[in-house]
Structures are given as C-alpha cells and as structure tokens.
Scaffold this active site. Structure first.
Site, PDB file in Angstrom:
ATOM      1  N   ASP A 121      25.408 182.357  76.092  1.00 16.13           N
ATOM      2  CA  ASP A 121      24.228 181.958  76.864  1.00 16.13           C
ATOM      3  C   ASP A 121      23.421 183.180  77.327  1.00 16.13           C
ATOM      4  OD1 ASP A 121      22.504 180.225  78.075  1.00 16.13           O
ATOM      5  OD2 ASP A 121      23.738 179.916  79.856  1.00 16.13           O
ATOM      6  N   GLY A 122      22.142 182.931  77.564  1.00 14.86           N
ATOM      7  CA  GLY A 122      21.298 183.944  78.198  1.00 14.86           C
ATOM      8  C   GLY A 122      20.388 184.707  77.248  1.00 14.86           C
TER       9      GLY A 122
ATOM     10  N   LEU B   7      41.923 184.471  60.799  1.00 16.67           N
ATOM     11  CA  LEU B   7      41.175 183.950  61.952  1.00 16.67           C
ATOM     12  C   LEU B   7      40.401 182.681  61.575  1.00 16.67           C
ATOM     13  CD1 LEU B   7      39.904 184.327  64.853  1.00 16.67           C
ATOM     14  CD2 LEU B   7      38.111 185.640  63.719  1.00 16.67           C
TER      15      LEU B   7
ATOM     16  N   GLY C  79      17.491 183.778  76.007  1.00 24.36           N
ATOM     17  CA  GLY C  79      16.099 183.645  76.440  1.00 24.36           C
ATOM     18  C   GLY C  79      15.808 184.513  77.656  1.00 24.36           C
TER      19      GLY C  79
ATOM     20  N   GLU D  35      21.751 169.072  72.417  1.00 27.06           N
ATOM     21  CA  GLU D  35      20.560 169.119  73.281  1.00 27.06           C
ATOM     22  C   GLU D  35      19.534 170.153  72.782  1.00 27.06           C
ATOM     23  OE1 GLU D  35      23.727 169.376  74.465  1.00 27.06           O
ATOM     24  OE2 GLU D  35      23.877 167.314  75.205  1.00 27.06           O
TER      25      GLU D  35
ATOM     26  N   HIS E  10      17.272 185.747  70.839  1.00 25.24           N
ATOM     27  CA  HIS E  10      18.094 185.112  69.799  1.00 25.24           C
ATOM     28  C   HIS E  10      18.390 186.107  68.667  1.00 25.24           C
ATOM     29  CE1 HIS E  10      17.861 181.385  71.836  1.00 25.24           C
ATOM     30  NE2 HIS E  10      16.587 181.147  71.568  1.00 25.24           N
TER      31      HIS E  10
HETATM   32  C1  FPP Z   1      21.672 180.365  74.519  1.00 27.71           C
HETATM   33  O1  FPP Z   1      20.630 181.141  75.016  1.00 27.71           O
HETATM   34  C2  FPP Z   1      21.836 180.571  73.097  1.00 27.71           C
HETATM   35  C3  FPP Z   1      21.507 179.671  72.138  1.00 27.71           C
HETATM   36  C4  FPP Z   1      20.919 178.358  72.431  1.00 27.71           C
HETATM   37  C5  FPP Z   1      21.673 179.949  70.725  1.00 27.71           C
HETATM   38  C6  FPP Z   1      22.823 180.822  70.342  1.00 27.71           C
HETATM   39  C7  FPP Z   1      22.476 181.388  69.047  1.00 27.71           C
HETATM   40  C8  FPP Z   1      22.685 182.661  68.650  1.00 27.71           C
HETATM   41  C9  FPP Z   1      23.439 183.639  69.438  1.00 27.71           C
HETATM   42  C10 FPP Z   1      22.123 183.154  67.374  1.00 27.71           C
HETATM   43  C11 FPP Z   1      22.677 182.613  66.104  1.00 27.71           C
HETATM   44  C12 FPP Z   1      24.132 182.383  66.043  1.00 27.71           C
HETATM   45  C13 FPP Z   1      24.949 182.812  65.062  1.00 27.71           C
HETATM   46  C14 FPP Z   1      26.347 182.293  65.008  1.00 27.71           C
HETATM   47  C15 FPP Z   1      24.531 183.758  64.024  1.00 27.71           C
HETATM   48  P1  FPP Z   1      19.416 180.415  75.726  1.00 27.71           P
HETATM   49  O2  FPP Z   1      18.269 180.396  74.771  1.00 27.71           O
HETATM   50  O3  FPP Z   1      19.817 179.086  76.245  1.00 27.71           O
HETATM   51  O4  FPP Z   1      19.121 181.425  76.876  1.00 27.71           O
HETATM   52  P2  FPP Z   1      18.577 181.085  78.330  1.00 27.71           P
HETATM   53  O5  FPP Z   1      19.626 180.243  79.000  1.00 27.71           O
HETATM   54  O6  FPP Z   1      18.434 182.433  78.945  1.00 27.71           O
HETATM   55  O7  FPP Z   1      17.288 180.363  78.149  1.00 27.71           O
END
Ligand code: FPP
Length: 249
Positions: A16-17, A127, A19, A63, A33
């Site tokens: 998370d985090g 793994l 954004g 979601e 991202h």
């Molecule tokens: C949460 O951050 C993250 C996501 C919704 C996407 C996770 C995806 C990746 C790390 C990239 C691709 C993954 C792989 C396996 C290659 P958020 O956008 O909710 O951040 P925020 O809470 O700060 O808005």
C-alpha cells in the site's frame, strides 16, 4: 541461509501507499505504481533467499476495478511487464507462480502473457509466489460457498461434509495445501486495515504494520518484519507461550 526456527512459512503483503508516495513528491499517482512495481523483484528474491515457502502479494483488489481508467491502464501495463520480464528468473530460481483471484476477468492481452507463464512455472517446487489479482476475500468465500453448493447438487458432497478442512479445498489458495495459512501479514504505508485480504487464511496470522510506503519497501524492511514476527508469541487461542526464537541475521 537457514531460516530461524519460527520463521514465517507464508508471508502476505498488502503493498500500500503507491499513490501517496507519489503525491507527497508532487508526482502523479502512477509514478508510485511504477516505482512500486520495481520493488517486487527484490522482495521476491529476498523471500526466496530466506527460505520462505509462500509469498502472497496483493497486487489488485476486486475494489481496484473502480479506479480511473488511466490508472488501471498503468497497473495492467506494469503487471504485464512483470510477467514478461521476470519469467526467466522465476523459472531459473524454481519459483512457482499462481494467481489468486478472478483470472477470468483479466483482459485477453494479459492472459496471453500470463497463461504460458503460469504453465511454464507450474512444475516448480521452490518459493510459491502468489499474486492476488482481482482478489477479494469476501468474493473468494462467496465463490467457495457456491462451488460447494454446486457439488452438493451434483451429488459429489453432502451439506454435512462441510468443515474447516474441506472449506480450504474451495478457496483460491487450495493449491497451496499445507502453506495456505498465512503466518505473517505485512501492510505498508501506515494503514491498519485488512482490506478484504485473505480473511480465512490469516485467521491466526501475525500482523506487522509499517509506515514505509510500498515504493520505499526494501529487503531490509522485510527482514525487520520477520524479526518482529519471530519475537511474537503465537498461542492459537491456547495458553502455552511459545519459546523465544533466534532472529534473522
Ligand atoms: C496500493 O497503492 C497499490 C496498488 C493498488 C497496486 C499495487 C501494484 C503494484 C505494486 C505494481 C504492480 C505489481 C506487480 C506484482 C508487478 P495505492 O494506489 O492504493 O496507494 P494510496 O493508498 O497511497 O493511494
């Protein structure tokens, strides 16, 4: 490296985090991202190096489909890039990859790279890397109930067959067998929520929350979380306290 006696066998991470990491630096969210996706490889390598049996990464929730189209495009592009770029290394390292979630909802161009990759890694025995994509725990549990009801209607099962062990058979994690239970859930970015992630599988998991946003999460942070886990008493509702354990080096 030999893992400590009470090292977690299955680690699940809520990445998370992304954004907020970008916005705090004055960048568009998608930068978070992009940087976040580059964090995946070192964490997979480290989990493999430490001898963790299963690693589950929450990459896209049920979601998340509600996010703006422009953000979704970037997320799919990054996932596709990961599948294309990492296949050889995962194969070489004997890593088996699975998708937990609604694979059928993924676009044909994603499936085109994903399916052969899963096929190419399915015999691997190292793994177990699980990417939770279009995943939601409530959906997983509702699906399990539906599949079980269908089996009952087909005469394969009887309603009274249902128990905790059989339930596992109907979950997206069924293929993980003895590693389907999660030992340690890590959530980055300072949020203290479960967000519909592995509700069944993490019934007895330890949770480690870190303020570090996913784009800054390093193997050192992973080792810190494992160390914290190793220091906890896991009693599974009983009263006997587990012995203290050695820490990761
Ligand atoms: C949460 O951050 C993250 C996501 C919704 C996407 C996770 C995806 C990746 C790390 C990239 C691709 C993954 C792989 C396996 C290659 P958020 O956008 O909710 O951040 P925020 O809470 O700060 O808005």
């Amino acid at each position: 490296m030999t893992p400590p006696k009470r090292a977690p066998k299955h680690i699940a991470i809520i990445m998370d985090g992304n954004g907020r990491w970008a916005e705090r630096r004055g960048y568009p969210r998608i930068f978070g991202h992009i940087r976040g996706s580059s964090r995946v490889k070192p964490i997979v390598r480290e989990a493999d190096r430490l001898g963790v049996n299963a690693l589950t990464l929450y990459a896209f929730s049920t979601e998340n489909w509600l996010r703006p189209e422009s953000e979704l495009r970037v997320l799919w592009k990054l996932l596709k890039k990961y599948f294309v770029k990492e296949f050889e290394e995962l194969k070489k390292k004997n890593i088996r990859m699975r998708i937990l979630g609604e694979v059928d909802r993924l676009a044909p161009e994603i499936r085109k790279v994903l399916d052969p990759m899963l096929e190419g890694l399915c015999q691997n025995t190292g793994l177990q890397l699980n990417l939770a994509i279009s995943y939601g725990s409530r959906r997983e549990l509702a699906r399990a109930a539906r599949l079980f009801a269908e089996d009952c209607l087909a005469g394969v099962r009887e309603p009274e067959d249902m128990n905790e062990e059989l339930m596992q058979h109907y979950l997206w994690t069924s293929d993980l067998k003895k590693f389907s239970d999660v030992d340690l859930v890590i959530r980055t970015s300072g949020e203290h929520r479960v967000s519909n992630f592995l509700l069944w599988q993490s019934a007895y998991a330890e949770f480690v929350f870190t303020d570090v946003c996913w784009p800054d999460f390093t193997p050192e942070h992973l080792r810190d979380a494992i160390r914290e886990y190793s220091n906890r008493d896991r009693r599974y509702g009983q009263i006997e306290v587990a012995q203290p354990v050695s820490l990761l080096q």
